[in-house]
Enzyme design. Structure first.
Site, short mmCIF file in Angstrom:
data_model
loop_
_atom_site.label_atom_id
_atom_site.label_comp_id
_atom_site.label_asym_id
_atom_site.label_seq_id
_atom_site.Cartn_x
_atom_site.Cartn_y
_atom_site.Cartn_z
N ASP A 15 0.70 -1.14 -0.11
CA ASP A 15 -0.01 0.07 0.01
C ASP A 15 0.79 1.06 -0.06
O ASP A 15 2.21 1.10 0.29
CB ASP A 15 -0.93 0.07 1.09
CG ASP A 15 -2.17 0.88 0.79
OD1 ASP A 15 -2.06 1.50 -0.08
OD2 ASP A 15 -3.07 0.93 1.65
C1 BGC Z 1 -5.04 3.30 -0.07
C2 BGC Z 1 -5.23 2.20 -1.08
C3 BGC Z 1 -4.97 3.03 -2.47
C4 BGC Z 1 -3.60 3.66 -2.52
C5 BGC Z 1 -3.50 4.12 -3.67
C6 BGC Z 1 -3.54 4.05 -0.14
O1 BGC Z 1 -3.63 5.35 0.60
O2 BGC Z 1 -4.91 2.49 1.21
O3 BGC Z 1 -6.25 1.65 -1.00
O4 BGC Z 1 -4.97 1.83 -3.38
O5 BGC Z 1 -3.43 4.40 -1.47
O6 BGC Z 1 -4.03 5.17 -4.29
#
Ligand code: BGC
Length: 739
Positions: A272
């Site tokens: 993530d």
């Molecule tokens: C979120 C994810 C997301 C990623 C990319 C993160 O902050 O937890 O769900 O896919 O950002 O934008």
């Protein structure tokens, strides 16, 4: 026939192996590490802003990108930076496409309330068709985190609290995004997130810790991730939380032993956002180098945005801390998925001049969005059949969301086209003779939220007075209230999830006019509605409805569509009951509201039961359930199956669809088991007066669970079986199944 298919597959597999091996043989260590690096131009990429993200794509230090935005042509231009690198390896171009791309469907929590996997798959397919036409090849969806805590703002992104339904939906979404073949021009790589157990973060506070037994993990939290992997998802994302004390991004048990070795996952694992760096504040790495080392050794292949891999991996290898086999392993996984996607044949697959304009927000896509929004709505209350409304009603349409198109979308639909949204007022005006509007209230008066939503009490009093005046001149009040879109989503945890005081004040004033009051509730989570229930004659949960909001809401209010949605997350009576969910344990001292007894599992100041249980949702018609008929009540042997049948009759005036739900309970087992677990369901459409017999097939598969040794099996004995209209209102039968 089968033999020739399998030899064809073998041949294809060999070709792929050969292609990737030959490519990797030509790659330098740096080039391999670049494949593990994903950068984004929209935000900072960690502390190492040595160059802008686009420069890194050009010079080949990053092989993948997140959130390129623009026209199909401008995105293609940036994706073509890969051609300036030595080996011209195509890039993964990812975007968070969570509930539709430009055509926005209801939020995933709302979609899950349709219990309609065919429709949900269709929404994912449409998202893929629109997004691939623009040039993306990877979405960060589905989010399949089981959630039992509506304080967590991210409940809007998932499918609620149930592992069975969550798994059905997880499969549908993966299949929808990825299509029949991953290399097809409209296939989008799915990324299952957030692995794992992110939905169980303590106190519903985002990014917090999780801690639970493996038995709970295996039985409750893991099934939807596993289902998505089995459906062929090509990538999985780590979660921000720790699992058993090790952040998921560095958790070898989770990423390698479980996901790869037990479940057989073959795709790649992306972190993530910035999660490699976050191993430092988590307290399991002293510096960036150690963070990178721990992540790759655990099984994390691609580093999203932290750039720890890009900055330190080469050094870690040359100094002998990391064996090159780790880099090769991760690089191969990424390249294999790129190969499967067909990117080596066409790095811009999906893109065709003029295609985006043709498919995006097409009539057909909007029709599916309208249907999805109708079906996602859940009728929570309908006293004295206040709904549906007659088309000739004079409607006082009141609330702060009426012509606010952006509010129909969510924090997770930044690419939704605001202008294309059918506002509530526009939709209502198409279907009702007279619709007059008043704002009535600010969205919120909580001083803690004033940076999101301003408030002025003098102005508020005026707005209420105007709304009340309008109500007096009308036949019926439709109040559209609830949460604004910024109060749910990532980093949007809340301790107060009831309706803001200013909105309550308005609702009470409207109710006092004596006119029928219908509340259309907009929210990204189950809300605590206990004290507002008496102030509305009818209540509809409309979530965040998406592009076709106004039309679909009017369809339901006018009865053009008879609501059929069923809750997938329990609505609590008060925040103090959280976590609250239907598949809870019985405890040694069970208590049912109304029971007597002091030393029981209960609250002194609140009931145990929820306000609205899992599976709940009314219709404009009514359904009567007969008794359950079992084909056998004593069964011997694992190879058998039995049937459970029940007749359901539409006893009302409208045609309507019911979701007939089947639950099982194992009352005596080697470990404590939930009081009920959803095991199957069927949707049935019934005309007024019509009866249909619904038959479920039950095999020992439905009796299985992970025991204390994490062995997945069933235990012989007595079982309770329930069929009904929601998890609380069921008919009951019993059977004994011997081994
Ligand atoms: C979120 C994810 C997301 C990623 C990319 C993160 O902050 O937890 O769900 O896919 O950002 O934008």
């Amino acid at each position: 026939m089968t033999a020739s298919i399998s030899s064809l597959n073998k041949k294809k597999h060999k070709e792929k192996e050969y292609f990737i091996s030959s490519l990797m043989a030509r790659m330098t260590l740096k080039e391999k590490i670049a494949q593990l690096n994903l950068v984004t131009p929209t935000a900072g990429t960690g502390p190492f802003k040595t160059k802008r993200a686009l420069e890194k794509l050009k010079d080949g230090t990053a092989g993948n990108v997140l959130s390129l935005r623009g026209t199909a042509e401008s995105i293609r231009e940036k994706e073509a930076f890969a051609e300036q690198t030595r080996l011209k390896i195509p890039m993964l171009s990812a975007l968070d496409i969570i509930h539709g791309y430009k055509t926005v469907f209801p939020i995933p929590l709302g979609l899950s309330c349709t219990w309609d996997s065919v429709l949900i798959k269709k929404t994912a397919r449409i998202a893929a068709i629109e997004a691939t036409a623009i040039g993306y090849n990877n979405t960060y969806s589905p989010m399949v985190d089981i959630t039992r805590d509506p304080r967590w703002g991210r409940v809007m992104e998932g499918s609620g609290e149930d592992p069975y339904l969550g798994s059905v939906i997880a499969r549908a979404m993966v299949k929808g995004y990825q299509g029949e073949n991953l290399d097809a021009s409209t296939s989008l790589l799915a990324c299952v997130k957030h692995f794992g157990m992110y939905g169980a973060i303590e106190a519903g506070r985002d990014y917090n810790t999780t801690d639970m037994s493996r038995v709970t993990m295996y039985n409750v939290y893991l099934p939807p991730y596993k289902a998505a992997v089995e459906a062929g998802a090509g990538s999985v994302m780590t979660s921000f939380n720790d699992v058993e004390g090790i952040p998921s991004t560095a958790n070898k048990w989770l990423l390698t032993d479980l996901l790869r070795n037990q479940w057989g996952f073959k795709g790649f694992m992306v972190t993530d956002y910035n999660a490699v760096q976050e191993l430092i504040p988590h307290g399991v790495a002293a510096d960036y180098e150690e963070a990178a080392e721990k992540a790759i050794k655990a099984g994390t292949d691609m580093d999203m945005a932290s750039e720890c891999y890009s900055m330190f991996m080469e050094k870690l290898v040359t100094e002998g801390h990391i064996d090159t086999s780790y880099i090769n392993r991760a690089c191969r996984r990424v390249l294999e998925v790129k190969y499967d996607l067909g990117l080596f044949n066409d790095p811009y697959k999906g893109y065709q001049k003029g295609l985006a304009e043709r498919v995006i927000l097409s009539k057909e896509h909007k029709a599916v969005a309208r249907e999805a929004t109708q079906r996602a709505m859940v009728l929570l209350k309908n006293e004295r059949q206040t709904l549906p409304l007659r088309p000739d009603s004079r409607v006082a349409l009141i609330g702060p969301f009426l012509d606010n198109k952006a509010e129909m979308l969510s924090m997770w639909s930044p690419d939704g086209v605001i202008d294309s949204v059918v506002s509530i007022v526009a939709g209502m005006k198409k279907q009702f003779r007279e619709v007059k509007t008043a704002v009535g209230t600010y969205m919120n008066d909580d001083p803690a939220l004033k940076s999101f939503e301003p408030f002025d009490s003098a102005q508020q009093a005026k707005m209420i007075a105007e709304a009340v005046e309008l109500a007096h001149q009308s036949d019926v009040v439709v109040a559209v209230l609830g949460e604004s879109r910024w109060l749910s989503g990532e980093a949007r945890s809340m301790t107060k999830i009831s309706m803001p005081a200013c909105q309550k004040e308005l609702l009470k004033a409207l109710k006092k006019t004596g006119k029928p009051v219908i509340l259309v509730l907009l929210s990204g989570r189950p809300m605590v509605l206990t004290d507002i229930i008496p102030h509305a004659d009818a209540i509809i949960a409309a979530w965040r409805p998406g592009t076709m909001a106004g039309d679909a809401i009017a369809d339901v209010l006018s009865g053009k569509y008879n609501p059929s949605g069923k809750l997938t997350m329990t609505f609590p009576r008060s925040v103090g009951q959280i976590p609250i969910y239907y598949n809870h344990k019985n405890t040694g001292r069970p208590f049912k509201d109304g029971d007597r007894g002091q030393f029981k599992s209960k609250y002194l100041d609140e009931m145990n039961s929820p306000l609205f249980p899992f599976g709940y949702g009314l219709s404009y018609t009514t359904f009567r359930y007969g008794d359950i008929v079992l084909s056998d009540t004593i069964v011997n042997g694992a190879k058998k199956h039995i049937t459970a049948s029940i007749s359901v009759t539409n006893t009302g005036k409208y045609s309507g669809e019911e979701t007939v739900q089947l639950y099982i309970n194992d009352p005596v087992a080697s470990i404590t088991r939930p009081v009920k677990e959803l095991k199957d369901y069927q949707k049935v459409m019934l005309a007024p007066g019509e009866t249909k017999k619904i038959t479920f097939n039950i095999t020992p598969e439905a009796l299985k669970f992970y025991n204390h040794h994490l062995v997945y099996d069933w235990e012989p004995g007595l079982f309770n079986l329930y069929i009904g209209t929601n998890s609380d209102d069921v008919k009951e039968a019993h059977f004994v199944w011997n081994k």
